[in-house]
Write an enzyme that holds these catalytic residues in place. Structure first.
Site, PDB file in Angstrom:
ATOM      1  N   HIS A   1      75.415  36.321  18.815  1.00  0.00           N
ATOM      2  CA  HIS A   1      74.372  37.335  18.915  1.00  0.00           C
ATOM      3  C   HIS A   1      74.966  38.741  18.799  1.00  0.00           C
ATOM      4  O   HIS A   1      74.284  39.670  18.366  1.00  0.00           O
ATOM      5  CB  HIS A   1      73.632  37.222  20.253  1.00  0.00           C
ATOM      6  CG  HIS A   1      72.795  35.990  20.377  1.00  0.00           C
ATOM      7  ND1 HIS A   1      73.318  34.766  20.716  1.00  0.00           N
ATOM      8  CD2 HIS A   1      71.462  35.799  20.190  1.00  0.00           C
ATOM      9  CE1 HIS A   1      72.343  33.873  20.751  1.00  0.00           C
ATOM     10  NE2 HIS A   1      71.216  34.463  20.439  1.00  0.00           N
TER      11      HIS A   1
ATOM     12  N   ASP B   1      69.689  30.194  11.639  1.00  0.00           N
ATOM     13  CA  ASP B   1      69.507  30.794  12.953  1.00  0.00           C
ATOM     14  C   ASP B   1      68.954  32.200  12.711  1.00  0.00           C
ATOM     15  O   ASP B   1      68.755  32.630  11.571  1.00  0.00           O
ATOM     16  CB  ASP B   1      70.841  30.824  13.692  1.00  0.00           C
ATOM     17  CG  ASP B   1      70.679  30.896  15.210  1.00  0.00           C
ATOM     18  OD1 ASP B   1      69.587  31.256  15.696  1.00  0.00           O
ATOM     19  OD2 ASP B   1      71.661  30.591  15.921  1.00  0.00           O
TER      20      ASP B   1
END
Length: 387
Positions: free
Chosen positions: A216, A286
């Site tokens: 992230h 993702d």
């Protein structure tokens, strides 16, 4: 009109706005991903999903709903599901003098978790959850698989967790360190999903658990060889090929295999996943909104470049999360416009096979209404089996 709707987008609130309806009606939009901010109550969620389906019956309504710390809906009757590690721990707790009973109980509990997870979501109109995690629970100074299997049953040390999980972003989201345990527990959970009429998504291919960086915020690099990865972290994808319906590549660079992250890599998606492992289901990225996820050769791609690169690498679906809450979602409009222009200019060709795979993720059976579900014997028995 496009023959392929590859984009999965988000919305900002608990009800659709006019702008949301316009984006979801766009022919390049194939799905909606929900978050905690989209949740208020079961009645609200059910109404939201019904409105989405009235707009586009073919839209895939999805959510990250795994259990443990990754569970978007937790109140108003939703069961608090355990993290996947709980099933790995249950595996190691045998009934006295009955070796293997812990494994049997763990698989039964994982099936029940999948059934509860999918049944509750479907009762509210959600089609699909990005689960299960197939990553291995690597820990620093962990023993080898052989050492773990040779260790006596029943002790917490038999799985070799003397340290913390190497990957903080995965951690207790993983079932276990041993790929055989992960495979059998994941297969059990998938069976529970299937009992409730829901498809599955194995993630994060070919394995995220061996790297420490959180994708992230930073782009992790795994420097192991292809042979090492395929003989360890990627084994669940080999062994689950007959039941996997979708796969999500990791935002990780496996530098000895390709210099691109797996989700942007033709080598990983087309040559290895589809060619060598024979996977013919959906490949979904993702979240491409993460800055770390859009890095190639040290350059940060725009959102549209990232989507196009993923599709050209062989992904069927490209996901952009949390963009609706920034500047009114202007970035989503830009991606929709630029992807349409790329199609017109021949920079991207819609893939009819990808669209068929996307539609294959939609449930094929009607869902049981919530009040009927929670009174049913199979649901109550499943709750009793959870750890």
């Amino acid at each position: 009109m496009s023959l392929h709707a590859p984009l999965i987008l988000d919305i900002a609130g608990t009800a659709l706005t006019g702008v949301d309806r316009r984006r979801l009606a766009h022919p390049l939009t194939g799905g909606l991903i929900l978050f905690g901010r989209n949740w208020q109550s079961r009645a609200q969620l059910t109404a939201l999903c019904a409105e989405v389906k009235s707009l586009r019956p073919d839209l895939l309504i999805a959510v990250d709903h795994e259990g443990g710390r990754v569970q978007r809906f937790r109140t108003d009757g939703f069961t608090h599901l355990p993290p996947m590690r709980a099933f790995g721990d249950m595996w190691m707790r045998d009934v006295k003098d009955l070796p293997g009973t812990g494994a049997l109980q763990a698989c039964e509990a994982a099936t029940s978790a999948g059934f509860v997870l999918a049944s509750e979501l479907r009762a509210c109109g959600v089609d699909f959850s990005f689960t299960p995690v197939l990553d291995l629970d690597h820990v620093d100074e962990a023993p080898t698989i052989g050492q773990a299997l040779a260790a006596p049953q029943g002790g917490s040390g038999s799985l070799g967790r003397p340290g913390v999980s190497r990957s903080g972003v995965i951690g207790d989201r993983a079932f276990a360190r041993d790929p055989r345990m992960v495979t059998l527990l994941a297969r059990s959970l998938m069976h529970g999903l299937l009992q409730a009429g829901m498809a599955n998504c194995g993630k994060h291919f070919p394995g995220h658990g061996a790297v420490k960086a959180d994708s992230h915020v930073a782009l992790p690099v795994d420097r192991r060889s292809l042979k090492a990865i395929l003989s360890d972290d990627a084994l669940p994808y080999t062994w689950l090929g007959s039941v996997l319906t979708a796969v999500m590549p990791a935002h990780v660079i496996y530098s000895r295999v390709d210099d691109r992250p797996a989700g942007f890599s033709k080598r990983w998606i087309q040559d290895i996943l589809r060619g060598r492992l024979g996977f013919d289901g959906v490949v979904c990225t993702d979240d491409l909104s993460m800055a770390a996820a859009r890095q190639i050769a040290g350059r940060e791609l725009s959102y549209t470049e990232a989507v196009l690169t993923a599709l050209q690498a062989g992904c069927d679906l490209a996901m952009l999360c949390n963009r609706s809450v920034v500047n009114g979602g202007e970035e989503l409009d830009t991606v929709l416009d630029e992807l349409a222009q790329a199609q017109l200019k021949g920079h991207w060709e819609p893939d009819e096979a990808s669209e068929e795979r996307r539609l294959g993720l939609l449930p094929r059976s009607p869902a049981r209404p919530w009040e009927e579900l929670v009174r049913s014997r199979d649901y109550m028995q499943a709750l009793d089996r959870l750890p």
